[in-house]
Design a protein around this motif. Structure first.
Motif, PDB file in Angstrom:
ATOM      1  N   ALA A 302       0.866  -1.177   0.000  1.00  0.00           N
ATOM      2  CA  ALA A 302       0.000   0.000   0.000  1.00  0.00           C
ATOM      3  C   ALA A 302       0.902   1.226   0.000  1.00  0.00           C
ATOM      4  O   ALA A 302       2.074   1.146   0.342  1.00  0.00           O
ATOM      5  CB  ALA A 302      -0.892  -0.007   1.230  1.00  0.00           C
ATOM      6  N   THR A 303       0.369   2.363  -0.388  1.00  0.00           N
ATOM      7  CA  THR A 303       1.200   3.564  -0.399  1.00  0.00           C
ATOM      8  C   THR A 303       1.420   4.059   1.019  1.00  0.00           C
ATOM      9  O   THR A 303       0.536   3.933   1.860  1.00  0.00           O
ATOM     10  CB  THR A 303       0.531   4.705  -1.186  1.00  0.00           C
ATOM     11  OG1 THR A 303      -0.719   5.032  -0.558  1.00  0.00           O
ATOM     12  CG2 THR A 303       0.285   4.312  -2.631  1.00  0.00           C
ATOM     13  N   GLU A 328       1.964  11.458  -1.849  1.00  0.00           N
ATOM     14  CA  GLU A 328       1.769  10.022  -1.997  1.00  0.00           C
ATOM     15  C   GLU A 328       3.057   9.375  -2.486  1.00  0.00           C
ATOM     16  O   GLU A 328       3.628   9.807  -3.489  1.00  0.00           O
ATOM     17  CB  GLU A 328       0.653   9.788  -3.035  1.00  0.00           C
ATOM     18  CG  GLU A 328       0.366   8.346  -3.344  1.00  0.00           C
ATOM     19  CD  GLU A 328      -0.629   7.723  -2.369  1.00  0.00           C
ATOM     20  OE1 GLU A 328      -0.586   8.084  -1.181  1.00  0.00           O
ATOM     21  OE2 GLU A 328      -1.436   6.902  -2.818  1.00  0.00           O
ATOM     22  N   CYS A 330       4.607   6.281  -4.178  1.00  0.00           N
ATOM     23  CA  CYS A 330       4.240   5.109  -4.973  1.00  0.00           C
ATOM     24  C   CYS A 330       5.408   4.156  -5.193  1.00  0.00           C
ATOM     25  O   CYS A 330       5.302   3.218  -5.988  1.00  0.00           O
ATOM     26  CB  CYS A 330       3.642   5.534  -6.303  1.00  0.00           C
ATOM     27  SG  CYS A 330       1.949   6.109  -6.131  1.00  0.00           S
ATOM     28  N   GLU A 338      -1.687   2.843 -10.505  1.00  0.00           N
ATOM     29  CA  GLU A 338      -1.299   4.042  -9.752  1.00  0.00           C
ATOM     30  C   GLU A 338      -1.172   5.235 -10.688  1.00  0.00           C
ATOM     31  O   GLU A 338      -0.854   5.042 -11.864  1.00  0.00           O
ATOM     32  CB  GLU A 338       0.019   3.802  -9.005  1.00  0.00           C
ATOM     33  CG  GLU A 338      -0.083   2.741  -7.910  1.00  0.00           C
ATOM     34  CD  GLU A 338      -0.893   3.179  -6.692  1.00  0.00           C
ATOM     35  OE1 GLU A 338      -1.817   4.018  -6.835  1.00  0.00           O
ATOM     36  OE2 GLU A 338      -0.625   2.664  -5.619  1.00  0.00           O
ATOM     37  N   THR A 341      -4.443   4.943  -5.915  1.00  0.00           N
ATOM     38  CA  THR A 341      -4.675   4.970  -4.462  1.00  0.00           C
ATOM     39  C   THR A 341      -5.034   6.376  -3.995  1.00  0.00           C
ATOM     40  O   THR A 341      -5.860   6.570  -3.118  1.00  0.00           O
ATOM     41  CB  THR A 341      -3.424   4.491  -3.691  1.00  0.00           C
ATOM     42  OG1 THR A 341      -2.921   3.291  -4.283  1.00  0.00           O
ATOM     43  CG2 THR A 341      -3.748   4.209  -2.239  1.00  0.00           C
ATOM     44  N   ARG A 344      -8.746   7.400  -5.497  1.00  0.00           N
ATOM     45  CA  ARG A 344      -9.926   6.572  -5.237  1.00  0.00           C
ATOM     46  C   ARG A 344     -10.894   7.262  -4.270  1.00  0.00           C
ATOM     47  O   ARG A 344     -12.105   7.086  -4.360  1.00  0.00           O
ATOM     48  CB  ARG A 344      -9.470   5.226  -4.658  1.00  0.00           C
ATOM     49  CG  ARG A 344     -10.527   4.144  -4.675  1.00  0.00           C
ATOM     50  CD  ARG A 344     -11.042   3.784  -3.291  1.00  0.00           C
ATOM     51  NE  ARG A 344     -12.028   2.721  -3.340  1.00  0.00           N
ATOM     52  CZ  ARG A 344     -12.077   1.686  -2.515  1.00  0.00           C
ATOM     53  NH1 ARG A 344     -11.169   1.559  -1.584  1.00  0.00           N
ATOM     54  NH2 ARG A 344     -13.032   0.797  -2.603  1.00  0.00           N
ATOM     55  N   THR A 372       3.910   0.385  -5.520  1.00  0.00           N
ATOM     56  CA  THR A 372       2.667   0.166  -4.796  1.00  0.00           C
ATOM     57  C   THR A 372       1.573  -0.328  -5.727  1.00  0.00           C
ATOM     58  O   THR A 372       1.718  -0.288  -6.956  1.00  0.00           O
ATOM     59  CB  THR A 372       2.214   1.465  -4.134  1.00  0.00           C
ATOM     60  OG1 THR A 372       2.058   2.463  -5.148  1.00  0.00           O
ATOM     61  CG2 THR A 372       3.235   1.938  -3.116  1.00  0.00           C
ATOM     62  N   LEU A 374      -2.797  -2.230  -5.537  1.00  0.00           N
ATOM     63  CA  LEU A 374      -4.046  -2.402  -4.814  1.00  0.00           C
ATOM     64  C   LEU A 374      -3.815  -3.061  -3.463  1.00  0.00           C
ATOM     65  O   LEU A 374      -2.961  -3.928  -3.313  1.00  0.00           O
ATOM     66  CB  LEU A 374      -5.013  -3.279  -5.635  1.00  0.00           C
ATOM     67  CG  LEU A 374      -5.938  -2.524  -6.599  1.00  0.00           C
ATOM     68  CD1 LEU A 374      -5.147  -1.705  -7.591  1.00  0.00           C
ATOM     69  CD2 LEU A 374      -6.883  -3.467  -7.307  1.00  0.00           C
ATOM     70  N   ASN A 375      -4.568  -2.618  -2.493  1.00  0.00           N
ATOM     71  CA  ASN A 375      -4.534  -3.162  -1.154  1.00  0.00           C
ATOM     72  C   ASN A 375      -5.854  -2.805  -0.511  1.00  0.00           C
ATOM     73  O   ASN A 375      -6.323  -1.683  -0.664  1.00  0.00           O
ATOM     74  CB  ASN A 375      -3.389  -2.528  -0.341  1.00  0.00           C
ATOM     75  CG  ASN A 375      -2.338  -3.537   0.061  1.00  0.00           C
ATOM     76  OD1 ASN A 375      -2.545  -4.312   0.977  1.00  0.00           O
ATOM     77  ND2 ASN A 375      -1.223  -3.526  -0.646  1.00  0.00           N
ATOM     78  N   PHE A 378      -7.667   0.620  -0.048  1.00  0.00           N
ATOM     79  CA  PHE A 378      -7.140   1.415  -1.163  1.00  0.00           C
ATOM     80  C   PHE A 378      -7.362   2.927  -1.033  1.00  0.00           C
ATOM     81  O   PHE A 378      -8.304   3.471  -1.592  1.00  0.00           O
ATOM     82  CB  PHE A 378      -7.750   0.907  -2.461  1.00  0.00           C
ATOM     83  CG  PHE A 378      -6.915   1.200  -3.685  1.00  0.00           C
ATOM     84  CD1 PHE A 378      -5.576   0.878  -3.713  1.00  0.00           C
ATOM     85  CD2 PHE A 378      -7.474   1.797  -4.810  1.00  0.00           C
ATOM     86  CE1 PHE A 378      -4.807   1.130  -4.836  1.00  0.00           C
ATOM     87  CE2 PHE A 378      -6.709   2.062  -5.943  1.00  0.00           C
ATOM     88  CZ  PHE A 378      -5.378   1.721  -5.943  1.00  0.00           C
ATOM     89  N   GLY A 379      -6.491   3.581  -0.327  1.00  0.00           N
ATOM     90  CA  GLY A 379      -6.604   5.033  -0.167  1.00  0.00           C
ATOM     91  C   GLY A 379      -7.398   5.422   1.061  1.00  0.00           C
ATOM     92  O   GLY A 379      -7.179   6.493   1.631  1.00  0.00           O
TER      93      GLY A 379
END
Ligand code: FES
Ligand code: FES
Lengths: 1002, 271, 173
Positions: A302-303, A328, A330, A338, A341, A344, A372, A374-375, A378-379
């Motif tokens: 994740a970021t 952010e 990345c 990206e 994140t 979103r 980075t 998707l996790n 996400f954001g």
């Protein structure tokens, strides 16, 4: 199946009172296989004879130029079919497309330069994974280290090293937005309250790692790839372009089962390119299963984000305007999708609150860390950590109850659908009611009393709150908010969230469902069976669902896949639409057969019947199979009833407008959490005493699965709040390379939450449901942080909440060292090693001096030294084997002497590198004569260690280093005819080489 | 993540095992339960040329009293010792510390001696050995020798064992009614200790041993002291251990734990 | 003394789920890889290969063991049981498996076989295992999906059934 009556028995025809399947927690169809070892995960699936296995050589450096890669020995190794480097891959593929307009390339393997520790440098394909790893060890890659950029804010400094020339100041994007009129409000505000947070790196890391099996057909110039990829399938376009084939020549399939993803398996896609290229290069299928070290070091993260958030606040706690400044990080490459994140959450940057004026500055930077992707959440975790910490600060500063501050700002219940300042259309909800119910049903009053009691007893106890809006079903166009309106016009519109579902009827009237939702363990197949069974009057056991995706045969779109919590709101609803369409046609066919009108037809209990006269009926299977056996018997205009594919995209998901308003998601659930946390006076470990989470995710399709999503997200959030961090040293070394360092919570760390529900259906989805899978990843970390802030009365909370970090706040200054003890300097989190020591050597300074500068003596002194070569009288190279316990490695060492002050002192600088890592450092040795021909040798060193050894052996590294340094001095003393220094202390020092030694050492 | 290749000997007698060690020395490794060694093999941190499996040697599978000590053979698994009927009475400290060693799923295979041979500074078995003042029995083809726990551990994963030697057994002094206490702080249950403390009542006071802080477990004797003097003595001990920072904990946090838990345990065994 | 050379395959015999295995492998072959890729018993999963996640847990001679930390040659003569042994041949789920299904104690199911084998070994040795013991055994497993609560509930219910406190027909697979 006693406790689920009806699961296998058809309810009586015409029983219109039959309870719908949707809404019941029926047992999952997925479970019997998974519980018996009959799951079919990617590594369980057989491969074609002759399939090769890949292993990957990864960079030990965070940032370095690749000087040379010698693959000759690896190519000769047993069972090896090919060794491929970045240049080889480059020749077969094209760069992955990057999500911003900039002249940068993005390769799945390092080309010329490595930009993060763990980046692929070369790959071996061989007859087995064991043999492939053997050959990896034979590849000799040489690097020239470059300065690493780790801190996202400092990455933007004019003097910072550049990762990509196309990203000046390491900045990939810098956009400012204004919604409403924030400036005058801030200018006039009586009170501005601000918070700066640094959200750490972490990942929802699933227990199953990545896997890819790739094949290439040179005849048709087509790739066939099986991967546990989870979507979004917009990535299919990225892959086709990278592999330089039209989309119809990249067949991408997914296995029947996946061992969890939580967004993470989106990140397998660069490896799809690598394995596909390797299959093409070797002419044989290639399989790769990522191992856990690879996963933690280099899969995806994740970021991490640095956010300063300011609020203009009225005296009553009403927030009048917000000003976001987000930086952010990345990682090393801006990999698709990206910087998604960051965007979103753009539509719902005001959270659950009615705030009309918002300023935003969004910067996206690159640093020398894993890219980075998707996790889960996400954001959301990043945004809500800032927003909800800020709400807590507002309560503290205004000396008001946090619940009052939250309530005062919530979007009014009569305002839905509510358009936020930044463009989201909050679909439905009643936040006030949800909050009130949580407060009463969750026992806030009792919790307050518990806190008072605990505090009265001298315990450390706090309560935290969070209100969160949980977005789901992403607008495929939200990411274009990173572009200016003009750039968007040029690129063409992007929006929507196309979902698909197919219902098929076989010749015996059996119903099958196919979807492109690519489940990762959530139980989609069960819910789809429920949804379709309700429409067709069948039981879930009658429906067979296949959720494997095959891009060559299935209905799919770029929005397909398992992300943005889109299953319940989008995919399940689309299956319902497809089933209803088919039911409509079947009703007309049945009406003809039953001599009635189609609107008199109903489906229930396995029959199709007349509502007016339920005895007038036909078995479902009979009507359903007609289209196969006797298409001519179907009434005019029905067409076929064999297969129906529905596509559904919500009209609410429009592209960003010219003022950058964007409805970034379709649905917005609501969560209100609170928790009581006690901090142990001895261990300082925060313990969750009571946790309440209230969810409104619209209509609930399967209550047990919804609770499963809540609990699972909550457990991961406890990890993010208290245990998990992808930690980096200042030099970019990765420090969390094993499950002994990256700490996932176990059953002992996850107390059960009290889960409450409210159901306000979404007007925008076919079933009224909204996503629910990600919410607690957004709400729980900050809820716990707010409780700890309340407990300790502190403003700055850093995640994860390491007990050791709380020592100052709880205990103040430490008890001083007794006089005579020297307090070592503290450099928390720093991987630099330093130390000093001394030894007595029974020789004159001149003799010791000569030894230090003499290769043969050095070879004798340094444990495991095979050879020392003298390049000049101040420049040596050596090959050394360094071992601590069973850990042994061979290293190349280079030592340069400077500041020679014969025979009193010398500075050594050096570096070593080998398969287990590298080290570099500097040391000063001084020699002082004592009586009786004894020389006191004193040393002081400062060193850094990186590579594999730092990421998996960090805990033991310092001690191992000291040990090897000790060995060197023991050797020196022995060589000089002195006593072997006694255990533990002595050592003497000198040689930074030693440090280098140890560097490779353990 | 697969081990590099090695030869494997399933020793049928102790002499066989010792022979391999005599001939191959540092290139050979004993494998017993494998719970410390196997991760290192899988990660290719360790690449021995030959492994000697000693788990079939019945003479190493015994727990037996020996002149006031309890000898635990090299092939005794942690789970087996945990089930030894006299454990609570004769090895009270072990009965407290063993449940903290790894997890049930690793204790079932990991041996007591293997953990001691591995010499992880945070591990519970070396700590217990040092706290009790036990001994390690080393065997080579040539001779048998005994080394006091205090002299056995030399640093991180480093011991006094020579390349041609193996641990045949370790001997823990039997409890004999002395009070013991144990406490450990780790990030999660089952993790390596950030600080682990063991206290044993002695004639003059208490022996307190600390793991997880210095490069090896360290014991110190504490006389019965008034509280304030004890504070000072514990503080001195805490600083002498030369704690370091890592990313799980700070040096200061470790010293805090030594002071606080040390206090608690000393109180517990002198109560 | 038999020294088994590194790059050759050597005979290995043990019992797997009650059936004799008589095969050959190299000394470095991990039990996980042997079970999965040589025998085809893919129910035993691999999540970390360093002994932490628990996905690979099997029973060796009645005790739980990390198959990723076990060399195949080490189980010579042993009795090995894996998740494949828990359901009967008709696929009827055993009592523990049924409890997992009822309580939704799995999502992706990747961690599940290891957890089942740990609990199976616990219940076999300690018929009266209480909640503390169950939780202690479960700390040796990582599950990323469920948040553990339903796993604990399923295990407690299965334990009660095994003690005969409740009586429930096995759920059809
Ligand atoms: S794979 Fe064996 S414990 Fe994780
Ligand atoms: S069910 Fe997915 S990891 Fe446990």
């Amino acid at each position: 199946m006693g406790e689920f009556p009806g699961m296998n028995v058809n309810a009586a025809a015409g029983a219109s009172t039959a309870k719908p399947w949707v809404g019941q927690s029926i047992p999952r169809v997925e479970d019997p296989a998974l519980l018996s070892g009959r799951g079919r995960f990617i590594d369980d699936i057989g491969v074609r004879p002759g399939t090769l296995h890949a292993a990957i050589l990864r960079s030990p450096h965070a940032h370095a130029t690749i000087v040379a890669i010698d693959t000759a020995a690896a190519k000769q190794a047993r069972g090896v079919a090919a060794v491929l480097t970045g240049e080889d891959i480059k020749a077969l593929t094209a760069s992955l497309v990057v999500g911003v307009k900039a002249p940068v390339e993005c390769w799945p393997i390092a080309v010329g330069r490595v930009r993060y520790a763990g980046e692929p440098v070369a790959m071996v394909v061989a007859e087995s994974r064991y043999l492939a790893e053997d050959a990896i060890d034979l590849i000799d890659a040489q690097y020239e280290a470059l300065p690493a950029v780790i801190d996202p804010v400092r990455a933007m400094d004019p003097g910072a090293a550049l990762l990509h020339n196309g990203f000046p100041r390491n900045t990939a994007s810098d956009r400012s937005f204004k919604y409403g009129d924030p400036e005058p409000i801030f200018a006039d505000a009586k009170r501005t309250i601000a918070i700066t947070i640094r959200y750490p790196r972490n990942s929802c890391t699933p227990i199953e790692t990545y896997g890819v099996i790739a094949e290439y057909d040179p005849g048709e110039q087509a790739y066939d790839v099986l991967a546990n990829f989870q979507g979004p399938f917009s990535i299919h376009a990225v892959l086709s372009r990278a592999l330089k084939v039209p989309g119809n020549r990249l067949r991408l399939r997914t296995p029947p089962d996946s061992g969890g993803s939580f967004g993470v398996k989106q990140g397998v896609f660069p490896y799809i390119v690598l394995m596909a290229a390797a299959a093409r290069a070797t002419g044989r299928p290639v399989k790769w299963i990522e191992d856990r070290l690879e996963h933690l070091t280099a899969s995806v993260s994740a970021t991490n984000r640095v956010t300063t958030l300011r609020a203009a606040v009225a005296d009553d706690g009403k927030v009048l305007a917000l000003d976001w400044d987000q930086v952010e990080d990345c990682g090393a490459h801006l990999r698709a999708p990206e910087p998604a994140t960051l965007y979103r959450m753009h539509g719902n940057l005001t959270g659950a609150y009615d705030i009309r004026h918002v300023a935003v500055r969004n910067r996206v930077v690159v640093t020398n860390k894993t890219p980075t992707g998707l996790n889960r959440g996400f954001g959301g975790p990043q945004v809500y950590f800032a927003l909800e910490r800020l709400m807590q600060r507002i309560a503290v500063e205004l000396k008001r109850d946090p619940v009052e501050i939250i309530s005062r700002n919530l979007v009014p219940a009569d305002a839905f659908p509510y358009r936020t300042a930044t463009g989201a259309l909050l679909d439905s909800g009643n936040y006030q009611q949800a909050l009130a119910r949580a407060v009463s049903e969750g026992g806030l009053e009792a919790l307050n009393a518990r806190r008072d009691q605990a505090r009265a007893e001298g315990r450390i106890y706090g309560i935290g709150f969070t209100a969160v809006v949980e977005p789901s079903v992403s607008n495929m166009g939200y990411i274009t908010t990173v572009l200016t309106a003009a750039e968007r016009r040029k690129a063409g519109p992007k929006n929507g969230a196309q979902a698909t579902a197919t219902i098929t009827i076989d010749p015996l009237g059996g119903v099958s469902v196919q979807v492109a939702s690519v489940p990762q363990g959530q139980g989609h197949r069960t819910v789809l069976a429920q949804v379709v069974a309700d429409v067709l009057g069948l039981t879930p056991a009658d429906i067979r669902v296949n959720a494997e995706l095959d891009t060559a045969k299935d209905a799919w779109s770029i929005a397909s896949g398992n992300y943005a919590s889109r299953f319940a709101p989008a995919v399940a609803g689309t299956a319902k639409i497809a089933a209803e369409r088919l039911a409509g046609r079947l009703a007309r066919a049945a009406a003809a057969g039953l001599n009635t009108e189609s609107d008199d037809i109903a489906f229930a209990g396995g029959f199709v019947f007349s509502k007016r006269n339920p005895d007038n009926k036909s078995p479902f299977s009979r009507i359903a199979a007609l289209s196969h056996w006797s298409p001519g018997a179907l009434p005019e205009g029905i067409g076929q009833t064999i297969r129906e594919t529905a596509f559904w995209t919500p009209p609410e998901l429009t592209p960003p407008d010219d003022q950058d308003h964007v409805n970034s998601s379709l649905c917005y659930g609501f969560i209100f959490d609170f928790c009581g946390v006690e901090i142990d006076r001895v261990t300082l470990q925060p313990r969750i005493d009571h946790y309440v989470t209230m969810h409104d995710c619209g209509t609930i399709l399967h209550p047990a699965m919804v609770d499963g999503q809540v609990r699972g997200g909550y457990a991961q959030a406890i990890g993010a709040a208290l245990y998990e961090e992808y930690a980096y040293a200042p030099d970019g070394s990765f420090l969390s390379g094993t499950f002994a360092d990256y700490l996932l919570p176990t059953v002992a760390e996850v107390p059960e939450p009290l889960i409450l529900h409210m159901q306000t259906p979404s007007p925008f989805t076919p079933l009224g449901s909204k996503g629910v899978g990600e919410g607690n990843c957004m709400s729980t970390p900050v809820c716990i942080a707010n409780a700890v802030a309340d407990a300790l009365g502190v403003a700055d909370i850093e995640l994860p909440l390491l007990p050791a970090r709380l020592a100052e706040a709880v205990r103040g200054a430490e008890m001083a060292a007794p006089s005579g003890t020297k307090a070592p300097e503290t450099r928390h989190g720093d991987r630099r090693l330093s130390g000093e020591g001394s030894a007595k050597v029974a020789a004159s300074p001149q003799q010791v001096w000569a030894m230090l500068l003499d290769p043969t003596t050095l070879a004798a002194v340094i444990p495991g030294c095979h050879s020392v070569k003298k390049l000049s009288h101040t420049d040596f190279t050596a090959i050394v084997t360094i071992g601590i316990g069973p850990v042994k490695g061979r290293y190349r060492a280079r030592i340069v002497l400077s500041d020679l002050d014969k025979p009193a002192g010398v500075t050594l600088a050096g570096n070593v590198d080998g398969a287990l890592g590298f080290g570099s450092g500097k040391g000063r040795i001084t020699l002082a004569p004592e009586t009786d021909g004894v020389t006191a040798v004193h040393y002081r060193y400062d060193a850094e260690i990186g590579g594999k050894i730092a990421s998996i052996g960090g805990r033991l590294l310092d001690g191992a280093a000291r040990l090897i340094i000790g060995q060197v001095f023991a050797g020196l003393a022995r060589q000089a005819g002195g006593d072997t220094p006694a255990k533990g202390g002595v050592i003497a020092s000198a040689l930074s080489k030693l440090r280098s030694l140890f560097g490779g050492g353990r | 993540m697969k081990p590099a290749a090695f030869d494997y000997v399933r020793a049928e007698s102790l002499d066989e095992a010792l022979d391999v060690l005599r001939n191959e020395g540092g290139d050979a490794r004993i494998i017993a339960g494998g719970q410390s060694l196997m991760p290192m093999l899988n990660m290719r941190l360790a690449r021995p040329r030959i492994l000697v499996d000693i788990m079939r040697l019945a003479e190493l599978r015994r727990v037996e009293p020996r002149q006031g000590n309890i000898a635990v053979g090299a092939a005794v698994r942690q789970a087996e010792l945990l089930e030894w009927p006299a454990l609570d009475r004769d090895l009270t400290l072990l009965s407290l510390a063993l449940p903290w060693t790894g997890h049930a799923q690793t204790r079932s295979r990991g041996t007591v001696c293997g953990s001691i041979a591995h010499a992880d500074p945070s591990a519970e078995m070396p700590l217990a050995l040092v706290a009790l003042g036990g001994e390690v029995v080393l065997r080579s083809a040539r001779k048998r020798r005994r080394v006091a726990a205090h002299d056995f551990f030399l640093g991180v994963m480093a011991t006094d064992r020579n390349d041609d030697e193996m641990i045949e057994a370790v001997e823990f002094p039997a409890t004999n009614g002395r009070r013991c206490a144990f406490r450990e702080v780790a990030r999660r249950h089952g993790d390596f200790a950030i600080v682990a403390c063991a206290a044993v009542a002695t004639e003059r006071g208490v022996r307190l041993a600390v793991g997880g802080v210095a490069d090896m477990p360290v014991a110190r004797e504490f006389d019965i002291l008034p509280a304030s003097a004890l504070d000072g003595a514990l503080n001195a001990f805490a600083w002498d251990l030369d704690a370091r920072d890592d990313f799980h904990a700070t040096a200061r946090y470790r010293r805090d734990l030594v002071r606080m838990i040390g206090h608690e345990l000393i109180a517990e065994v002198t109560r | 003394m038999t020294r088994m050379a590194a790059e050759q395959r050597h005979r290995i015999r043990f019992t797997l789920n009650g059936e004799a295995v008589d095969r050959a492998c190299e000394p470095r072959m991990l039990l996980t890889d042997f079970l999965r890729h040589e025998i085809g018993a893919t129910g035993t999963h691999v999540g970390c290969e360093h002994g932490v996640c628990g996905a690979c847990t099997v029973n060796v001679d009645g005790r739980p063991a990390r198959a990723c930390l076990t060399l195949t040659l080490q189980v010579e003569g042993s009795e090995v049981r894996t998740v494949e042994s828990l359901a009967d041949r008709q696929g009827r789920l055993g009592l523990l498996q049924s409890a997992f299904r009822r309580h939704h104690a799995l999502q992706c199911g990747f961690c599940t076989p290891g957890i089942l084998m740990s609990l199976d070994a616990l219940f076999a040795r300690r018929a009266n295992a209480d909640e503390a013991e169950i939780r202690d055994v479960l700390t040796g497993h990582l599950c990323r999906c469920t948040g553990y609560a339903p796993i604990v509930r399923a295990a407690l219910e299965a334990a009660a059934e095994l003690r005969g406190e409740t009586n429930r027909e096995a759920v059809d697979a």
